[in-house]
Design a protein around this motif. Structure first.
Motif, PDB file in Angstrom:
ATOM      1  N   SER A  70       4.171   5.995   0.751  1.00 29.86           N
ATOM      2  CA  SER A  70       3.455   5.186   1.733  1.00 29.86           C
ATOM      3  C   SER A  70       4.267   3.934   2.031  1.00 29.86           C
ATOM      4  CB  SER A  70       2.061   4.831   1.225  1.00 29.86           C
ATOM      5  OG  SER A  70       2.135   4.160  -0.008  1.00 29.86           O
ATOM      6  N   GLY A  71       3.919   3.287   3.129  1.00 32.90           N
ATOM      7  CA  GLY A  71       4.653   2.099   3.544  1.00 32.90           C
ATOM      8  C   GLY A  71       5.834   2.413   4.436  1.00 32.90           C
ATOM      9  N   ILE A 108       2.535   7.540   5.939  1.00 31.37           N
ATOM     10  CA  ILE A 108       2.312   8.207   4.652  1.00 31.37           C
ATOM     11  C   ILE A 108       2.879   9.621   4.749  1.00 31.37           C
ATOM     12  CG2 ILE A 108       0.596   9.008   2.990  1.00 31.37           C
ATOM     13  CD1 ILE A 108      -1.291   6.853   4.161  1.00 31.37           C
ATOM     14  N   ALA A 109       3.666  10.006   3.764  1.00 27.09           N
ATOM     15  CA  ALA A 109       4.266  11.342   3.755  1.00 27.09           C
ATOM     16  C   ALA A 109       4.164  11.955   2.373  1.00 27.09           C
ATOM     17  CB  ALA A 109       5.736  11.262   4.171  1.00 27.09           C
ATOM     18  N   ASP A 132      12.310  -1.950   6.537  1.00 28.03           N
ATOM     19  CA  ASP A 132      11.895  -2.874   7.604  1.00 28.03           C
ATOM     20  C   ASP A 132      11.089  -4.043   7.040  1.00 28.03           C
ATOM     21  OD1 ASP A 132      13.180  -1.322   9.452  1.00 28.03           O
ATOM     22  OD2 ASP A 132      11.362  -0.386  10.254  1.00 28.03           O
ATOM     23  N   GLY A 133      11.481  -4.526   5.865  1.00 33.77           N
ATOM     24  CA  GLY A 133      10.826  -5.679   5.251  1.00 33.77           C
ATOM     25  C   GLY A 133       9.547  -5.370   4.495  1.00 33.77           C
ATOM     26  N   ARG A 134       9.137  -4.102   4.459  1.00 32.93           N
ATOM     27  CA  ARG A 134       7.917  -3.701   3.732  1.00 32.93           C
ATOM     28  C   ARG A 134       8.288  -2.800   2.568  1.00 32.93           C
ATOM     29  NH1 ARG A 134       4.303  -0.799   7.921  1.00 32.93           N
ATOM     30  NH2 ARG A 134       3.217  -0.292   5.995  1.00 32.93           N
ATOM     31  N   PRO A 135       7.622  -2.979   1.401  1.00 34.74           N
ATOM     32  CA  PRO A 135       7.962  -2.132   0.250  1.00 34.74           C
ATOM     33  C   PRO A 135       7.436  -0.704   0.440  1.00 34.74           C
ATOM     34  CG  PRO A 135       6.176  -3.602  -0.322  1.00 34.74           C
ATOM     35  CD  PRO A 135       6.624  -3.988   1.057  1.00 34.74           C
ATOM     36  N   MET A 136       8.240   0.249   0.024  1.00 32.42           N
ATOM     37  CA  MET A 136       7.871   1.659   0.049  1.00 32.42           C
ATOM     38  C   MET A 136       7.245   1.993  -1.302  1.00 32.42           C
ATOM     39  SD  MET A 136      10.402   4.858   0.966  1.00 32.42           S
ATOM     40  CE  MET A 136      11.694   4.267  -0.099  1.00 32.42           C
ATOM     41  N   LYS A 137       6.048   2.566  -1.291  1.00 31.68           N
ATOM     42  CA  LYS A 137       5.362   2.916  -2.541  1.00 31.68           C
ATOM     43  C   LYS A 137       5.469   4.424  -2.745  1.00 31.68           C
ATOM     44  CE  LYS A 137       0.875   2.775  -4.820  1.00 31.68           C
ATOM     45  NZ  LYS A 137      -0.552   2.518  -4.643  1.00 31.68           N
TER      46      LYS A 137
END
Length: 161
Positions: A70-71, A108-109, A132-137
């Motif tokens: 997600s993210g 979300i994948a 893009d500046g957002r954390p991937m969870k």
């Protein structure tokens, strides 16, 4: 058919119900007699299927692993995700991206890897990376046979102070 036109609706329904009851009773009698082979004919039965894969505790041995990511940015597609995770983690078997009712990606994948240990490696190495500046969870998805046991809780009487 024309005989029914002279009868009232109530009479037709009563006769119909009686016919259904008689048919049900007849089927029970037929079922009881069907258990005995007629004319020496024996009912064929299917043989048990041979085991295909090795099993562990009644479950087939898993050769794949899965993660939920997600993210992700909304403009990323399945091909981009598959390419990135193949390079950074390992061979990807399938990518499924979720979309909202407007057809826009929700970010979300779910990714299924070909090898069983690749999901853990991807979660360890890539969780928290900024896209893009957002954390991937990244979360590893496990089946019930590999999930840790849930601890039992104390009874309510022991927990009341």
């Amino acid at each position: 058919m024309s005989a029914k036109l002279d009868k009232s609706l109530d009479e037709i329904l009563v006769n119909r119900r009686q016919g259904v009851r008689n048919r049900r009773r007849g089927n029970r009698a037929k079922a009881a007699s069907a258990a005995v082979p007629v004319g020496g004919v024996k009912k064929s039965t299917k043989s048990a299927k041979p085991a295909g894969k090795a099993t562990q505790g009644g479950h087939p041995a898993s050769t794949e692993s899965k993660i939920m990511v997600s993210g992700l940015p909304a403009d990323v597609n399945e091909a981009n995700i598959k390419e990135y995770f193949t390079k950074s983690a390992g061979p990807v078997k399938r990518v499924m991206l979720t979309y909202n009712q407007n057809g826009t990606s929700r970010g979300i994948a779910s990714i299924v890897f070909s090898k069983p240990d690749t999901a853990a490696k991807a979660a360890k190495d890539l969780n928290g990376l900024l896209v893009d500046g957002r954390p991937m969870k990244i979360e590893v998805v496990v089946d019930a046979s590999h999930a840790p046991a849930v601890p039992t809780s104390k009874p309510l009487g022991d927990r009341v102070a």
